[in-house]
Design a protein around this motif. Structure first.
Motif, mmCIF file in Angstrom:
data_model
loop_
_atom_site.group_PDB
_atom_site.id
_atom_site.type_symbol
_atom_site.label_atom_id
_atom_site.label_comp_id
_atom_site.label_asym_id
_atom_site.label_seq_id
_atom_site.Cartn_x
_atom_site.Cartn_y
_atom_site.Cartn_z
ATOM 1 N N LEU A 136 -44.513 -96.183 61.321
ATOM 2 C CA LEU A 136 -43.387 -95.271 61.095
ATOM 3 C C LEU A 136 -42.532 -95.203 62.371
ATOM 4 C CD1 LEU A 136 -41.868 -92.934 59.652
ATOM 5 C CD2 LEU A 136 -43.662 -91.396 60.441
ATOM 6 N N ALA A 137 -43.207 -95.071 63.507
ATOM 7 C CA ALA A 137 -42.482 -95.017 64.785
ATOM 8 C C ALA A 137 -41.679 -96.308 64.991
ATOM 9 C CB ALA A 137 -43.467 -94.807 65.937
ATOM 10 N N LEU A 138 -42.294 -97.438 64.690
ATOM 11 C CA LEU A 138 -41.600 -98.718 64.861
ATOM 12 C C LEU A 138 -40.463 -98.870 63.847
ATOM 13 C CD1 LEU A 138 -44.762 -100.850 65.596
ATOM 14 C CD2 LEU A 138 -42.862 -100.470 67.181
ATOM 15 N N GLY A 139 -40.648 -98.313 62.665
ATOM 16 C CA GLY A 139 -39.593 -98.339 61.650
ATOM 17 C C GLY A 139 -38.393 -97.506 62.106
ATOM 18 N N LEU A 140 -38.672 -96.372 62.737
ATOM 19 C CA LEU A 140 -37.595 -95.526 63.259
ATOM 20 C C LEU A 140 -36.860 -96.250 64.386
ATOM 21 C CD1 LEU A 140 -39.545 -92.136 63.249
ATOM 22 C CD2 LEU A 140 -37.396 -92.534 62.031
ATOM 23 N N GLY A 221 -38.042 -89.644 79.115
ATOM 24 C CA GLY A 221 -36.645 -90.081 79.024
ATOM 25 C C GLY A 221 -35.976 -89.424 77.831
ATOM 26 N N GLU A 222 -34.905 -90.025 77.373
ATOM 27 C CA GLU A 222 -34.154 -89.471 76.244
ATOM 28 C C GLU A 222 -34.710 -90.037 74.951
ATOM 29 O OE1 GLU A 222 -30.765 -87.831 76.374
ATOM 30 O OE2 GLU A 222 -31.497 -87.253 78.363
ATOM 31 N N LEU A 223 -35.106 -89.164 74.041
ATOM 32 C CA LEU A 223 -35.644 -89.625 72.755
ATOM 33 C C LEU A 223 -34.919 -88.951 71.594
ATOM 34 C CD1 LEU A 223 -39.544 -89.373 73.263
ATOM 35 C CD2 LEU A 223 -38.096 -91.388 73.622
ATOM 36 N N ASP A 224 -34.714 -89.717 70.524
ATOM 37 C CA ASP A 224 -34.214 -89.096 69.299
ATOM 38 C C ASP A 224 -35.378 -88.445 68.562
ATOM 39 O OD1 ASP A 224 -31.480 -89.884 69.488
ATOM 40 O OD2 ASP A 224 -32.150 -91.931 69.095
ATOM 41 N N VAL A 225 -36.527 -89.096 68.654
ATOM 42 C CA VAL A 225 -37.684 -88.540 67.951
ATOM 43 C C VAL A 225 -38.987 -88.915 68.659
ATOM 44 C CG1 VAL A 225 -37.602 -90.478 66.300
ATOM 45 C CG2 VAL A 225 -38.951 -88.467 65.735
ATOM 46 N N MET A 226 -39.861 -87.921 68.754
ATOM 47 C CA MET A 226 -41.213 -88.191 69.248
ATOM 48 C C MET A 226 -42.149 -88.066 68.049
ATOM 49 S SD MET A 226 -43.521 -85.996 71.892
ATOM 50 C CE MET A 226 -42.718 -86.499 73.392
ATOM 51 N N VAL A 227 -42.925 -89.130 67.809
ATOM 52 C CA VAL A 227 -43.879 -89.116 66.702
ATOM 53 C C VAL A 227 -45.245 -88.746 67.291
ATOM 54 C CG1 VAL A 227 -45.004 -90.525 64.922
ATOM 55 C CG2 VAL A 227 -42.584 -90.906 65.462
ATOM 56 N N VAL A 228 -45.842 -87.688 66.773
ATOM 57 C CA VAL A 228 -47.144 -87.261 67.292
ATOM 58 C C VAL A 228 -48.231 -87.645 66.294
ATOM 59 C CG1 VAL A 228 -48.524 -85.297 68.083
ATOM 60 C CG2 VAL A 228 -46.062 -85.294 68.465
ATOM 61 N N ASP A 229 -49.147 -88.492 66.722
ATOM 62 C CA ASP A 229 -50.297 -88.852 65.889
ATOM 63 C C ASP A 229 -51.342 -87.759 66.102
ATOM 64 O OD1 ASP A 229 -52.144 -90.193 64.339
ATOM 65 O OD2 ASP A 229 -52.755 -91.575 65.923
ATOM 66 N N ALA A 351 -38.578 -98.158 54.920
ATOM 67 C CA ALA A 351 -37.977 -97.244 53.929
ATOM 68 C C ALA A 351 -38.516 -95.830 54.149
ATOM 69 C CB ALA A 351 -38.286 -97.730 52.516
ATOM 70 N N ILE A 352 -39.809 -95.730 54.455
ATOM 71 C CA ILE A 352 -40.400 -94.406 54.729
ATOM 72 C C ILE A 352 -39.742 -93.816 55.981
ATOM 73 C CG2 ILE A 352 -42.529 -93.209 55.429
ATOM 74 C CD1 ILE A 352 -44.056 -95.180 53.581
ATOM 75 N N ALA A 353 -39.561 -94.671 56.990
ATOM 76 C CA ALA A 353 -38.935 -94.207 58.244
ATOM 77 C C ALA A 353 -37.524 -93.689 57.965
ATOM 78 C CB ALA A 353 -38.900 -95.342 59.268
ATOM 79 N N ASP A 354 -36.789 -94.371 57.097
ATOM 80 C CA ASP A 354 -35.423 -93.921 56.786
ATOM 81 C C ASP A 354 -35.442 -92.556 56.094
ATOM 82 O OD1 ASP A 354 -34.388 -96.158 57.915
ATOM 83 O OD2 ASP A 354 -34.047 -97.237 56.032
ATOM 84 N N ARG A 355 -36.406 -92.393 55.179
ATOM 85 C CA ARG A 355 -36.498 -91.096 54.495
ATOM 86 C C ARG A 355 -36.841 -89.996 55.496
ATOM 87 N NH1 ARG A 355 -39.834 -94.083 50.509
ATOM 88 N NH2 ARG A 355 -38.146 -95.207 49.500
ATOM 89 N N VAL A 356 -37.761 -90.320 56.393
ATOM 90 C CA VAL A 356 -38.164 -89.325 57.400
ATOM 91 C C VAL A 356 -36.977 -88.988 58.297
ATOM 92 C CG1 VAL A 356 -39.638 -88.964 59.433
ATOM 93 C CG2 VAL A 356 -40.624 -89.888 57.332
ATOM 94 N N TRP A 357 -36.196 -89.993 58.657
ATOM 95 C CA TRP A 357 -35.050 -89.739 59.539
ATOM 96 C C TRP A 357 -34.038 -88.813 58.858
ATOM 97 C CZ3 TRP A 357 -34.111 -89.420 64.341
ATOM 98 C CH2 TRP A 357 -32.800 -89.230 64.759
ATOM 99 N N THR A 358 -33.815 -89.031 57.570
ATOM 100 C CA THR A 358 -32.896 -88.154 56.833
ATOM 101 C C THR A 358 -33.401 -86.712 56.905
ATOM 102 O OG1 THR A 358 -32.459 -89.989 55.357
ATOM 103 C CG2 THR A 358 -31.793 -87.828 54.571
#
Ligand code: ADP
Length: 377
Positions: A136-140, A221-229, A351-358
Motif C-alpha cells: 500500500l505504501a509503495l502504491g501511494l 522530512g516532508e511526507l504526504d502520508v505516513m503508513v503505520v504498520d 487501486a487500493i492505494a488510490d482509494r485510500v488516498w481519496t
C-alpha cells in the motif's frame, strides 16, 4: 569501530538520581534490558506505576546523558512499570500507566512536515497486514505521494526484510536519526535498532514509548502520508497507540477464512472508540490464482469481507488474492508493487492505494473545515 561500552553507559547513568527514592538509578536497580549495537543504545527504566507521569523528565535526562556519550548515535530510553500481579478474583490487572507525552495523555502533536498518518491494522497476526502495509505504501508512492513507513509491529518487525533494507540508521544532525530509505520510501523500524536474535522484552508502556520515539525523534522530512504498520491484534497496546498517535484514518486487513470476521469487527470498534475514521476493509488471501493455469479458486468462501464491511457500514477497499508471487517478493525484500509493477496483483494494490488516498484527502478536508479560521484584517 570503537563503540560505547555497557560500562560507560552505566557509569553515566549512575550520576542520575531517582527523584522518588533519591538513589541513583543504577544502584536502585532500575535499568533493564540494556542493549548496545553499533552506537545504538536501548534500555528501559523501571518505575513505580503510581509515579507514571512524573518520571518523564527522568527518562529524558537519562536519554540525553547517554546520547552525549562519545560513540552513541541513538539512545532509546523507555519507561516501564511492572504490571501488578493478577487480582485474586482473576479479573484483568490494571494496565500500568506510562508517562504521557503531553498534559492529560493527549495525542502527540501531528509531526511537522507529515500531512497525514494512517494505520494498517488487523484483528490478529498472520493475515498479511505487513505485506499489505508495504505494498500500500509503495502504491501511494507510485502515485507520486511522498511516503513514510513506520513499523510499529515491534514484537515482529518485518519492514527491514520486506523493504530490503539492512544496516543501522545514522544521524546527520547529531540530534535525530535519519529514516532509512528504499524504493523512494522513508522507513523506520525497531528492527534497525535491535538485533533480531536478541529481541527486547517489551511491556505495554515500553511499546508506546518506543513508537512515539520512532515518530518524534526521527527525521522523516516532508511526507504526504505516513503508513503505520500496527502490531497485530486489538489489545491495550494497540488501543493506546490508536489513541495517542494523531491518526488520519485506519485500514483494516482481514482474511475471508475468518468466517464471521469477528476480529475485523474488533478492529473497527477499537478505532471507533477513539474517533479515528476507518477508511475500510481489505480482504487479503481473498482467492487463489493457480500459478500454472491462472484459474481462480475461491477456496475460502470469498466475498465474506465485502458483505461484512457493508453490514458494519465500512467501505470495502479491495481484495488481494493468495499468490506465491506476493509472498516471495515481499519476503524477499522486493515487494510486488515495485518488482513487478505491470502485474495484475500490483495493479490491485495500486487501486487500493488510490482509494485510500481519496479517503485521506476527504479526511484532511473535513479536518480543515472543522478548524476555525481566524481572519486578520
Ligand atoms: P501479518 O503482518 O498480518 O502478521 P504478514 O504480512 O507478515 O502478516 O504475512 C504473513 C505471511 O503471509 C508472509 O509470509 C507473507 O508473505 C504471506 N502473505 C501475505 N499476504 C499474502 C498474499 N496475498 N498471498 C500470498 N502470501 C501472502
Amino acid at each position: 569501530m570503537a563503540g560505547v561500552t555497557e560500562r560507560q553507559i552505566l557509569d553515566v547513568l549512575k550520576s542520575i538520581k531517582d527523584p522518588a527514592s533519591g538513589k541513583d538509578i543504577v544502584g536502585a536497580g532500575m535499568i533493564a534490558g540494556l542493549q548496545t549495537k553499533d552506537g545504538h543504545v536501548a534500555f528501559a527504566i523501571e518505575v513505580d506505576p503510581k509515579n507514571g507521569a512524573k518520571m518523564e523528565p527522568l527518562r529524558k535526562q537519562a536519554e540525553k546523558a547517554v546520547h552525549a556519550l562519545k560513540g552513541v548515535i541513538s539512545a532509546t530510553v523507555v519507561l516501564t512499570a511492572e504490571r501488578p500481579t493478577q487480582a485474586a478474583g482473576g479479573g484483568p490487572a490494571p494496565q500500568p500507566r506510562h508517562a504521557p507525552p503531553g498534559p492529560g495523555g493527549a495525542k502527540a502533536p501531528v509531526l511537522a512536515g507529515v500531512r497525514s498518518i494512517i494505520a494498517v491494522a488487523s484483528g490478529k497476526g498472520g493475515v498479511g497486514k505487513s505485506t499489505t502495509a508495504v505494498n500500500l505504501a509503495l502504491g501511494l508512492a507510485a502515485a507520486g505521494h511522498r511516503v513514510g513507513l513506520l513499523d510499529a509491529d515491534i514484537y515482529g518487525p518485518s519492514m527491514p526484510r520486506m523493504m530490503g533494507i539492512s544496516g543501522r540508521p545514522t544521524s546527520s544532525d547529531g540530534q535525530t536519526l535519519d529514516a532509512m530509505e528504499n524504493y523512494g520510501i522513508k522507513v523506520m523500524s525497531m528492527g534497525f535498532m535491535v538485533d533480531e536474535e536478541t529481541p527486547m522484552i517489551w511491556r505495554g508502556p515500553m511499546v508506546q514509548s518506543a513508537l512515539e520515539q520512532m515518530m518524534r525523534d526521527v527525521n522523516w522530512g516532508e511526507l504526504d502520508v505516513m503508513v503505520v504498520d500496527m502490531p497485530p491484534g486489538t489489545g491495550d497496546a494497540q488501543l493506546t497507540m490508536a489513541q495517542r498517535v494523531p491518526l488520519t484514518g485506519a485500514v483494516i486487513v482481514s482474511t475471508p477464512q475468518d468466517i464471521a470476521l469477528l476480529d475485523a469487527r474488533k478492529g473497527l470498534n477499537m478505532f471507533r472508540k477513539v474517533d479515528v475514521p476507518v477508511f475500510g476493509l481489505v480482504e487479503n488471501m481473498s482467492y487463489f490464482t493457480c500459478p500454472k493455469c491462472g484459474e481462480r479458486s475461491e477456496i475460502f468462501s470469498h466475498g465474506g469481507a465485502r458483505r461484512e464491511a457493508a453490514r458494519l457500514g465500512m467501505d470495502f477497499l479491495g481484495e488481494i488474492p493468495l499468490v506465491m508471487e506476493i509472498r516471495e517478493t515481499s519476503d524477499g525484500g522486493h515487494p510486488i508493487v515495485v518488482s513487478k509493477p505491470a502485474s495484475e496483483h500490483a495493479k490491485v494494490y495500486r487501486a487500493i492505494a488510490d482509494r485510500v488516498w481519496t479517503k485521506i484527502e476527504q479526511a484532511l478536508a473535513a479536518r480543515e473545515a472543522a478548524t476555525p479560521r481566524i481572519v486578520i484584517q
